[in-house]
Write an enzyme that holds these catalytic residues in place. Sequence first.
Site, mmCIF file in Angstrom:
data_model
loop_
_atom_site.group_PDB
_atom_site.id
_atom_site.type_symbol
_atom_site.label_atom_id
_atom_site.label_comp_id
_atom_site.label_asym_id
_atom_site.label_seq_id
_atom_site.Cartn_x
_atom_site.Cartn_y
_atom_site.Cartn_z
ATOM 1 N N HIS A 217 -6.019 -0.334 5.836
ATOM 2 C CA HIS A 217 -5.683 -0.242 4.408
ATOM 3 C C HIS A 217 -6.968 0.124 3.652
ATOM 4 O O HIS A 217 -8.063 -0.235 4.092
ATOM 5 C CB HIS A 217 -5.176 -1.622 3.982
ATOM 6 N N ASP B 78 -8.631 -8.385 8.728
ATOM 7 C CA ASP B 78 -7.846 -8.256 7.506
ATOM 8 C C ASP B 78 -6.494 -8.920 7.791
ATOM 9 O O ASP B 78 -5.651 -8.371 8.489
ATOM 10 C CB ASP B 78 -7.694 -6.764 7.178
ATOM 11 N N GLN C 38 -1.457 -8.928 6.220
ATOM 12 C CA GLN C 38 -0.102 -8.872 6.783
ATOM 13 C C GLN C 38 0.092 -9.879 7.914
ATOM 14 O O GLN C 38 1.205 -10.281 8.211
ATOM 15 C CB GLN C 38 0.209 -7.461 7.310
ATOM 16 N N CYS D 73 -1.586 2.960 0.630
ATOM 17 C CA CYS D 73 -3.041 2.692 0.585
ATOM 18 C C CYS D 73 -3.680 2.940 1.949
ATOM 19 O O CYS D 73 -4.561 2.188 2.381
ATOM 20 C CB CYS D 73 -3.346 1.282 0.103
HETATM 21 N N1 7TS Z 1 -4.802 -5.095 3.860
HETATM 22 C C1 7TS Z 1 -3.537 -4.852 4.248
HETATM 23 C C2 7TS Z 1 -3.236 -4.648 5.704
HETATM 24 C C3 7TS Z 1 -2.525 -4.806 3.281
HETATM 25 O O1 7TS Z 1 -1.272 -4.569 3.678
HETATM 26 C C4 7TS Z 1 -2.845 -5.006 1.919
HETATM 27 C C5 7TS Z 1 -1.804 -4.893 0.840
HETATM 28 C C6 7TS Z 1 -4.167 -5.291 1.581
HETATM 29 C C7 7TS Z 1 -5.103 -5.326 2.580
HETATM 30 C C8 7TS Z 1 -4.575 -5.611 0.184
HETATM 31 O O2 7TS Z 1 -4.200 -6.890 -0.102
HETATM 32 P P1 7TS Z 1 -4.393 -7.549 -1.546
HETATM 33 O O3 7TS Z 1 -3.651 -8.815 -1.440
HETATM 34 O O4 7TS Z 1 -5.836 -7.718 -1.769
HETATM 35 O O5 7TS Z 1 -3.800 -6.575 -2.512
HETATM 36 N N2 7TS Z 1 -0.771 -4.031 1.191
HETATM 37 C C9 7TS Z 1 0.184 -3.508 0.386
HETATM 38 C C10 7TS Z 1 1.235 -2.746 0.894
HETATM 39 O O6 7TS Z 1 1.367 -2.444 2.065
HETATM 40 N N3 7TS Z 1 2.013 -2.362 -0.112
HETATM 41 O O7 7TS Z 1 1.535 -2.881 -1.251
HETATM 42 C C11 7TS Z 1 0.394 -3.594 -0.957
#
Ligand code: 7TS
Length: 417
Positions: free
Chosen positions: A131, A208, A211, A373
């Site tokens: 991501h 990370d 998920q 992303c």
């Molecule tokens: N890493 C992964 C694998 C993610 O899926 C996401 C958010 C993030 C990092 C960022 O996380 P945050 O909580 O800091 O925003 N993924 C998604 C998605 O797949 N669709 O919307 C947000």
Amino acid sequence: MARVAEHAAALDVERIRADFPILRREVHGRPLVYLNSAATTQKPRQVIQALVEFYEQHNANAHRGVDTLGEEATALFEGARAKLAAFVGAPDPACIVFNRGTTESINLVAHAYGRKVLKEGDEVLLTQMEHHSNMIPWLLLAQATGATVRHLPIREDGTLELDALGSFLTHRTKIFSVTGMSNVLGTIPPLRRLADAAHAAGAVLVVDGAQLVPHLPVDVVDLDVDFLTVSGHKMLGPTASGGLYGRRELLEQMDPFMGGGEMIREVYWDRATWADVPWKFEAGTMNIAQEVGLAAAIDYLGALGMENVRAHEERITAYAMERLLDAGARIFGPTDPSVRSGAISFWFKDIHPHDLATVLDQEGVAIRAGHHCAQPLMRVLGVPATARASFYIYNTPDEVDALIDALRVAERLFRTA
Ligand code: 7TS
């Protein structure tokens, strides 16, 4: 209908659904079918109630007062830290730094650890399925330090090219940062193996967990990871909840990330000393209510049992993949539901994912379309975007059927267009 429904899932999904007020609403006159939990999950009333109760009964700043409310707020906030620590198997609540989630956590590690250890010629290893939030902080770090960022390739089936690990993970690698579960392909990498390989090369492993943590039992000691990020909003918690697990000795060696109130021990005109971990990394007024809400989410998931959460998702993923393939969709990522998550990216009948998502929304079905992303990964896959349906504890086989019915509507519409 649903073949999986016969094996009544380990979760009582109808009872679970009754806890989620939003699942009773309609969209365009149809019952909401929410298949976008990889973006953010819906919230059960237990979490909403924890927020209401915090603001109605205990609201105060944490670590700022000896008054009753101040002490209650502090106890709830620190209690949430202990809960999150136990949830990921951290040996000590001090290993948990609270913040807004994965994006902030990776930026924290890049600044507070990366800037300290990286020099010109060093390398940060990522993979091709990250991501942007596990890419951009490292790119910025590379620009600042003269280090290089490399990317372990993926295979055709969406798994990591582990045979190439030896040539990518070398004595130059100081940090290996990898997703625990791809938000596009659903791939779950073998984290323990990656941790062992990183440590053998003298690198730290950052996972990370945006998920991963919501969907599988996770134990940072068993996995031997050095850092793990948690996005509370993807596991029933409020937005801007979650944080970072870090190995305690590493957190202690690291510089602060942001400066401000509460992260200090003593301040003089020209210098300062830092608070102990984890507070060294928690400058300013924190997301207190959100973390208290996350504690309620952890209680909720804990009562279900993360093994059961995973079993439910595996079943619904298997059913969704079978129906999508039957309907003629092309699915990206591993085909075996036992080695992947319930985030299913697909192409359907050459209809652009954005058009597809718009038609599905008219049918009450919420999916995500776009690059998720992960623009460089889209280039590897050879598509500008994908449609993605993602599942969680409240999704049913009937909702998979509703997705397929809505795809048929889109197919008819675009055939005659
Ligand atoms: N890493 C992964 C694998 C993610 O899926 C996401 C958010 C993030 C990092 C960022 O996380 P945050 O909580 O800091 O925003 N993924 C998604 C998605 O797949 N669709 O919307 C947000």
